[in-house]
Design a protein around this motif. Structure first.
Motif, PDB file in Angstrom:
ATOM      1  N   PRO A 157       0.800  -1.222   0.000  1.00 45.40           N
ATOM      2  CA  PRO A 157       0.000   0.000   0.000  1.00 45.40           C
ATOM      3  C   PRO A 157       0.836   1.276   0.000  1.00 45.40           C
ATOM      4  O   PRO A 157       0.419   2.271  -0.568  1.00 45.40           O
ATOM      5  CB  PRO A 157      -0.817  -0.109   1.291  1.00 45.40           C
ATOM      6  N   ILE A 158       2.006   1.265   0.661  1.00 50.40           N
ATOM      7  CA  ILE A 158       2.798   2.493   0.652  1.00 50.40           C
ATOM      8  C   ILE A 158       3.974   2.393  -0.313  1.00 50.40           C
ATOM      9  O   ILE A 158       4.792   3.296  -0.373  1.00 50.40           O
ATOM     10  CB  ILE A 158       3.338   2.866   2.056  1.00 50.40           C
ATOM     11  N   LYS A 190      14.583   2.005   6.657  1.00 46.57           N
ATOM     12  CA  LYS A 190      13.548   2.391   5.698  1.00 46.57           C
ATOM     13  C   LYS A 190      13.846   3.818   5.268  1.00 46.57           C
ATOM     14  O   LYS A 190      14.542   4.519   5.949  1.00 46.57           O
ATOM     15  CB  LYS A 190      12.183   2.340   6.384  1.00 46.57           C
ATOM     16  N   HIS A 191      13.343   4.227   4.144  1.00 41.82           N
ATOM     17  CA  HIS A 191      13.520   5.589   3.610  1.00 41.82           C
ATOM     18  C   HIS A 191      14.876   6.192   3.964  1.00 41.82           C
ATOM     19  O   HIS A 191      14.980   7.155   4.688  1.00 41.82           O
ATOM     20  CB  HIS A 191      12.356   6.505   4.022  1.00 41.82           C
ATOM     21  N   PHE A 267       5.626   8.872  -4.505  1.00 41.80           N
ATOM     22  CA  PHE A 267       4.285   9.221  -4.025  1.00 41.80           C
ATOM     23  C   PHE A 267       3.530  10.204  -4.922  1.00 41.80           C
ATOM     24  O   PHE A 267       2.517  10.764  -4.516  1.00 41.80           O
ATOM     25  CB  PHE A 267       4.325   9.789  -2.601  1.00 41.80           C
ATOM     26  N   ARG A 270      -0.057   6.676  -8.406  1.00 43.95           N
ATOM     27  CA  ARG A 270       0.116   5.227  -8.453  1.00 43.95           C
ATOM     28  C   ARG A 270       0.349   4.820  -9.899  1.00 43.95           C
ATOM     29  O   ARG A 270      -0.266   5.360 -10.812  1.00 43.95           O
ATOM     30  CB  ARG A 270      -1.120   4.498  -7.911  1.00 43.95           C
ATOM     31  N   TRP A 272      -0.502   2.350 -11.691  1.00 38.15           N
ATOM     32  CA  TRP A 272      -1.552   1.779 -12.532  1.00 38.15           C
ATOM     33  C   TRP A 272      -2.472   2.847 -13.123  1.00 38.15           C
ATOM     34  O   TRP A 272      -3.299   2.562 -13.954  1.00 38.15           O
ATOM     35  CB  TRP A 272      -2.355   0.735 -11.761  1.00 38.15           C
TER      36      TRP A 272
ATOM     37  N   VAL B  83      -2.920   5.348   4.213  1.00 46.90           N
ATOM     38  CA  VAL B  83      -1.562   5.504   3.714  1.00 46.90           C
ATOM     39  C   VAL B  83      -1.557   6.003   2.272  1.00 46.90           C
ATOM     40  O   VAL B  83      -0.560   5.906   1.576  1.00 46.90           O
ATOM     41  CB  VAL B  83      -0.760   4.190   3.808  1.00 46.90           C
ATOM     42  N   CYS B  85      -2.876   4.825  -0.449  1.00 41.49           N
ATOM     43  CA  CYS B  85      -2.516   3.801  -1.426  1.00 41.49           C
ATOM     44  C   CYS B  85      -3.375   3.929  -2.676  1.00 41.49           C
ATOM     45  O   CYS B  85      -3.076   3.305  -3.693  1.00 41.49           O
ATOM     46  CB  CYS B  85      -2.702   2.412  -0.844  1.00 41.49           C
ATOM     47  N   MET B  86      -4.430   4.683  -2.608  1.00 38.41           N
ATOM     48  CA  MET B  86      -5.317   4.955  -3.742  1.00 38.41           C
ATOM     49  C   MET B  86      -6.137   3.748  -4.158  1.00 38.41           C
ATOM     50  O   MET B  86      -6.722   3.748  -5.235  1.00 38.41           O
ATOM     51  CB  MET B  86      -4.550   5.453  -4.981  1.00 38.41           C
ATOM     52  N   CYS B  87      -6.154   2.707  -3.337  1.00 31.10           N
ATOM     53  CA  CYS B  87      -6.991   1.561  -3.708  1.00 31.10           C
ATOM     54  C   CYS B  87      -8.457   1.980  -3.758  1.00 31.10           C
ATOM     55  O   CYS B  87      -9.187   1.602  -4.661  1.00 31.10           O
ATOM     56  CB  CYS B  87      -6.815   0.438  -2.695  1.00 31.10           C
ATOM     57  N   SER B  89      -9.742   5.042  -4.214  1.00 29.52           N
ATOM     58  CA  SER B  89     -10.074   5.939  -5.320  1.00 29.52           C
ATOM     59  C   SER B  89     -10.012   5.201  -6.656  1.00 29.52           C
ATOM     60  O   SER B  89     -10.682   5.571  -7.608  1.00 29.52           O
ATOM     61  CB  SER B  89      -9.148   7.147  -5.332  1.00 29.52           C
ATOM     62  N   THR B  90      -9.195   4.141  -6.723  1.00 28.93           N
ATOM     63  CA  THR B  90      -9.131   3.378  -7.965  1.00 28.93           C
ATOM     64  C   THR B  90     -10.400   2.557  -8.158  1.00 28.93           C
ATOM     65  O   THR B  90     -10.918   2.449  -9.259  1.00 28.93           O
ATOM     66  CB  THR B  90      -7.918   2.433  -7.946  1.00 28.93           C
ATOM     67  N   ALA B 101      -0.983  12.380  -1.983  1.00 35.80           N
ATOM     68  CA  ALA B 101      -0.117  11.736  -1.003  1.00 35.80           C
ATOM     69  C   ALA B 101       0.987  12.682  -0.569  1.00 35.80           C
ATOM     70  O   ALA B 101       1.344  13.603  -1.283  1.00 35.80           O
ATOM     71  CB  ALA B 101       0.487  10.481  -1.600  1.00 35.80           C
ATOM     72  N   ASP B 103       4.872  12.599   1.929  1.00 41.90           N
ATOM     73  CA  ASP B 103       5.875  11.782   2.585  1.00 41.90           C
ATOM     74  C   ASP B 103       5.841  12.114   4.072  1.00 41.90           C
ATOM     75  O   ASP B 103       5.974  13.253   4.451  1.00 41.90           O
ATOM     76  CB  ASP B 103       7.247  12.146   1.984  1.00 41.90           C
ATOM     77  N   ARG B 105       7.956  10.998   6.268  1.00 38.40           N
ATOM     78  CA  ARG B 105       9.344  11.017   6.755  1.00 38.40           C
ATOM     79  C   ARG B 105       9.516  10.242   8.055  1.00 38.40           C
ATOM     80  O   ARG B 105      10.298  10.595   8.908  1.00 38.40           O
ATOM     81  CB  ARG B 105       9.858  12.444   6.915  1.00 38.40           C
ATOM     82  N   ASP B 106       8.700   9.211   8.278  1.00 38.15           N
ATOM     83  CA  ASP B 106       8.995   8.279   9.362  1.00 38.15           C
ATOM     84  C   ASP B 106       8.744   6.877   8.810  1.00 38.15           C
ATOM     85  O   ASP B 106       8.591   6.706   7.610  1.00 38.15           O
ATOM     86  CB  ASP B 106       8.147   8.580  10.601  1.00 38.15           C
ATOM     87  N   ASP B 107       8.683   5.868   9.666  1.00 36.23           N
ATOM     88  CA  ASP B 107       8.586   4.520   9.138  1.00 36.23           C
ATOM     89  C   ASP B 107       7.231   4.209   8.512  1.00 36.23           C
ATOM     90  O   ASP B 107       7.074   3.212   7.819  1.00 36.23           O
ATOM     91  CB  ASP B 107       8.912   3.502  10.228  1.00 36.23           C
ATOM     92  N   GLN B 108       6.243   5.029   8.781  1.00 35.46           N
ATOM     93  CA  GLN B 108       4.966   4.818   8.102  1.00 35.46           C
ATOM     94  C   GLN B 108       5.000   5.379   6.692  1.00 35.46           C
ATOM     95  O   GLN B 108       4.107   5.115   5.900  1.00 35.46           O
ATOM     96  CB  GLN B 108       3.831   5.474   8.879  1.00 35.46           C
ATOM     97  N   GLU B 109       5.996   6.170   6.413  1.00 34.87           N
ATOM     98  CA  GLU B 109       6.305   6.705   5.098  1.00 34.87           C
ATOM     99  C   GLU B 109       5.258   7.585   4.439  1.00 34.87           C
ATOM    100  O   GLU B 109       5.488   8.720   4.146  1.00 34.87           O
ATOM    101  CB  GLU B 109       6.676   5.577   4.131  1.00 34.87           C
ATOM    102  N   LYS B 110       4.068   7.031   4.187  1.00 35.52           N
ATOM    103  CA  LYS B 110       3.155   7.742   3.301  1.00 35.52           C
ATOM    104  C   LYS B 110       1.863   8.072   4.026  1.00 35.52           C
ATOM    105  O   LYS B 110       1.380   7.286   4.834  1.00 35.52           O
ATOM    106  CB  LYS B 110       2.864   6.829   2.106  1.00 35.52           C
TER     107      LYS B 110
END
Ligand code: SF4
Ligand code: SF4
Ligand code: SF4
Ligand code: SF4
Ligand code: FES
Lengths: 571, 195
Positions: A157-158, A190-191, A267, A270, A272, B83, B85-87, B89-90, B101, B103, B105-110
């Motif tokens: 997902p991310i 990560k990152h 980011f 996506r 697709w 997060v 992921c746009m699932c 909206s898709t 989206a 960033d 800037r931590d471990d969750q990222e997005k």
């Protein structure tokens, strides 16, 4: 300014051992009096041979899954299977890189060899019998995938690669089973910011070493390396280095998973949702084959496309940013006279009227297509006037791909304009000296100083602009031209090869191909039988013997962008 | 955390293709309910809710799977679970979810910089909830979208959506910032013995 004069348009600026143009019949129509030289610049050679048999070499015949296939000697089993349409699932093999055979995802069964063999590493031999779908192979494939996924975070997902990820795809195709892992996964950085353009997510890395091999083999800078061992093996930058070479974003393309991501694209969208159009990078005279990824008339990135004659599998980082000039908010949509929006017809009529019987300077553009330059040459012949060529200034280059000449079509412009030795400095001088009553700029690009731009105000200045630049703002008549992402057009690159740009979307508003706009002006001036841009493209394609372009012209449906969702994985 | 995909085969019989039997069946059901609910004393299945009376909460009468106004859930640390992921909206058939989206800037990222649902366009299908891999978007508020005076009021942003939200502890997408350190649970559906 002045010392740039001779540099700006340099068919001779890059080190050129003179040689005949590659397409023998190509330049006949133009070549008289032109000092065109073939610059001998070869793309990085792919170490792996394609499987198609070549003439003059003895081919090898082998059996894959019960089907006979004849391939070139020296190729590997994986490539041979590709010829049969069987894409053996693999991670670490890349045609443009050396073979590591480290992922063991491509195992196949070969007769008379006891164990399963990595098909990427085994060279074809006559009468080989290969099984790519036997139960043993399928089981090995599934188990290797499970192994790869053991420490994989699966944060699709991310993850920016989701949608074009090889691991995702292979999992769906070959493994498709539930997890058996019940111990914590190994944590890795990560990152991590590892370079000017790149962010690394070491957890997602599947340790295929493609990116390491890329940095060693193409730019030769070796910034990446593996650290630690076993479960803890981690990709990292070598001590004291950062991934800052001029080709670094290619590592993102070769990475089969989302471990390396480009800061620019990260980011943004996506994958697709994107549409891919095969086109040419307008960043320099090399003319790398690229795909332009777009959604709703907005461009998101450029990625390289394989073209063994020009760029191999790669492109430079600088070229990736050329899509930025397609920014929708900067586009010129409608014709303008003195800053007021007017119907296109009015602007064309006024242009035609203002050009008649005046002393005109025609400024060709080495950033515009050959068709546009040819059309301008026609207009110049009809009206009469002085010729100049303008383009982007010379900059850094190297002998991998980047050319110091940052114009995609210096040769094409030169061919169309004839023997022109006048560039920016002369134009600046003569404009300042009020030598002309009107000036026509074919492109909105150009390094004109502010003095010249102010000097334009006294005369009829006409610009074919696709976006707002200083030059376009300074001109009295602005004609809305379609940008390189909206037209079918051709460039002639430093090696004299025809490079094609294809439309990714329909031009908005009144925007038109520059050649068609000039065609309108020619018609206004009483000339009939004006060739359209398409016809000019066809003539060029015929002259260069460009079969692909000819089929495209016959069947315009082939030009349509493909939704990336259907375009398989990349990397 | 592997994905299970259920493949459903759709075979159409001649009976399905004729349509008529299915239509008659449907009509029969309607007719049955009609007669049952009008002719039986005590009015059969019909439950009259005294809507609007103070002690009555309509939400008590709605089934659990009722799809109401969307809400966005949050993590234990109060940040949005989505997060970007746009699932959703898709998959959205009405194309009414707009996400940008950013960033983290931590471990969750997005995370979504903006998350907008146009409730006027929404066809309340619930696909977005099904698609969300992170249990971030839900429609279990049992609230109807109340009529608004302007269109803009019906366009809900991240703040509006999170006001209705609550904490969720689903693992994927992050129960806590360090969810990756938790050992994954062996999938109970996994029957095959590795030996
Ligand atoms: S690399 Fe592929 S499988 Fe791994 S998280 Fe990214 S998209 Fe998913
Ligand atoms: S970062 Fe990508 S290309 Fe490099 S080793 Fe890891 S998976 Fe392979
Ligand atoms: S309920 Fe359906 S229409 Fe409404 S936002 Fe979700 S997916 Fe879109
Ligand atoms: S599917 Fe869930 S996590 Fe993904 S963008 Fe929608 S709400 Fe956010
Ligand atoms: S692709 Fe053959 S071993 Fe990796």
């Amino acid at each position: 300014m002045a010392n740039r004069t001779s540099d700006t348009i340099p068919p001779t600026a890059s080190p050129p051992p003179p040689a005949p143009l590659p397409t023998a019949d190509a330049p006949k129509r133009h070549s008289v009096g032109l000092a065109l030289k073939k610059v001998d610049t070869n793309p990085p050679k792919a170490p792996n041979l394609a499987a198609e048999p070549v003439e003059g070499e003895e081919p090898v015949t082998l059996t894959i899954d019960g089907e006979q296939v004849t391939v070139r000697k020296g190729t590997n089993v994986l490539e041979a299977a590709k010829l049969l349409g069987e894409d053996i699932c693999h991670f670490c093999y890349h045609r443009g890189l050396s073979i590591a055979a480290s992922c063991r995802q491509c195992l196949v069964e070969i007769d008379k060899m006891g164990k399963l063999q990595p098909s990427c590493q085994v060279e074809v031999r006559p009468d080989m019998v290969v099984q790519t779908k036997s139960p043993a192979v399928l089981k090995a494939r599934q188990e290797m995938l499970e192994f790869t996924l053991k420490n994989h975070p699966i944060d699709c997902p991310i993850c920016d690669k989701a949608g074009e990820c090889k691991l995702q795809r292979h999992y769906m195709d070959h493994d498709h089973s539930l997890t058996r892992v019940d111990v914590p996964k190994i944590r890795k950085p990560k990152h991590k910011d590892i370079g000017r353009e790149i962010v690394l997510d070491a957890e997602r890395c599947i340790l295929c070493s493609r990116c390491i091999r890329f940095c060693e083999e193409i730019p030769g800078t070796s910034e990446l390396t593996m650290t630690f061992r076993g479960d803890h093996e981690t990709l990292d930058i070598a001590d004291g280095h950062r991934l800052d070479n001029a080709y670094s974003i290619n590592t993102v393309d070769v990475c089969p998973v989302g471990a390396l991501t480009a800061k620019d694209f990260r980011f943004a969208i996506r994958t697709w949702e994107l549409q891919a159009t095969d086109t040419t990078c307008p960043g320099c005279a090399t003319g790398c084959a690229v795909e332009l990824h777009t959604k709703h008339e907005q461009a998101y990135r450029l990625v390289p496309r394989e073209d063994p004659a020009v760029n191999g599998h790669w492109m430079c980082d600088e070229g990736r940013y050329t899509y930025k000039e397609l920014e929708p908010s900067h586009r010129v949509q409608y014709a303008e006279i003195e800053g007021h929006q007017v119907p296109l017809f009015d602007a064309v009529a006024l242009t035609a009227q203002r050009l008649q019987g005046k002393k005109v300077a025609f400024v060709f553009a080495s950033t515009a297509t050959t068709e546009a330059n040819q059309a301008l040459a026609e207009l110049c012949e009809l009206v009469g006037g002085e010729r100049f060529i303008l383009g982007r200034p010379i900059a850094d280059g190297d002998d991998i791909l980047r050319d110091p000449d940052k114009n995609p079509n210096s040769r094409g412009a030169k061919l169309a304009a004839g023997d022109v030795s006048k560039h920016e400095a002369e134009l600046a001088l003569e404009l300042a000296g009020r030598a002309y009553e009107a000036v026509v700029f074919l492109d909105d690009e150009g390094e004109l100083s502010d003095v010249v731009l102010q000097g334009l105000s006294g005369l009829t200045s006409i610009c074919f602009a696709d976006r707002r630049t200083k030059l376009a703002d300074a001109c009295r008549i602005v004609l809305p031209a379609a940008s390189w992402a909206e037209i079918l057009g051709t460039y002639i690159n430093r090696n004299g090869l025809l490079r094609v740009t294809r439309p990714a979307w329909r031009p908005e508003g009144d925007r038109k191909h520059r050649a068609d706009l000039i065609g309108d002006i020619l018609r206004q001036l009483g000339r009939d039988n004006v060739a359209t841009a398409r016809e000019r493209t066809r003539l060029l394609a015929e002259a260069h013997g460009h079969q692909e372009l000819l089929t495209m012209l016959a069947e315009p449906k082939k030009m349509r962008p493909t939704l990336l969702r259907w375009a398989n994985t990349r990397g | 955390m592997t994905i299970g995909v259920k493949k459903v085969s759709l075979t159409r019989t001649t009976r399905d293709q004729i349509f008529l039997p299915a239509i008659l069946e449907g009509l029969l059901t309607t007719a049955r309910h009609f007669f049952k609910n009008t002719l039986t004393p005590g009015m059969g299945d019909i439950d009259t809710i005294r809507y609007g009376e103070p002690e009555v909460d309509v939400k008590d009468y709605y089934p659990d799977r009722f799809r109401g106004v969307h809400r966005l859930m949050y993590r234990e640390d109060g940040s949005v679970r989505c997060v970007a992921c746009m699932c959703c909206s898709t998959v959205c058939p009405a194309r009414c979810i707009y996400i940008h989206a950013e960033d983290r800037r931590d471990d969750q990222e997005k995370a979504p910089a903006s998350f907008v649902i146009d409730e006027l366009k929404c066809v309340v299908c619930g696909f977005c909830v099904e698609a969300c891999p992170c249990d971030a978007i839900r429609m279990d508020t049992k609230e109807h979208m109340v009529p608004t005076e302007t269109r803009e009021e019906a366009v809900l942003g991240k703040i509006d959506l999170m006001k209705r939200g609550g904490p969720s502890v689903a693992v994927q997408g992050g129960a806590a910032p360090n969810y990756r350190e938790v050992a994954p649970k062996r999938d109970p559906r996994f029957e095959h013995d590795p030996q």
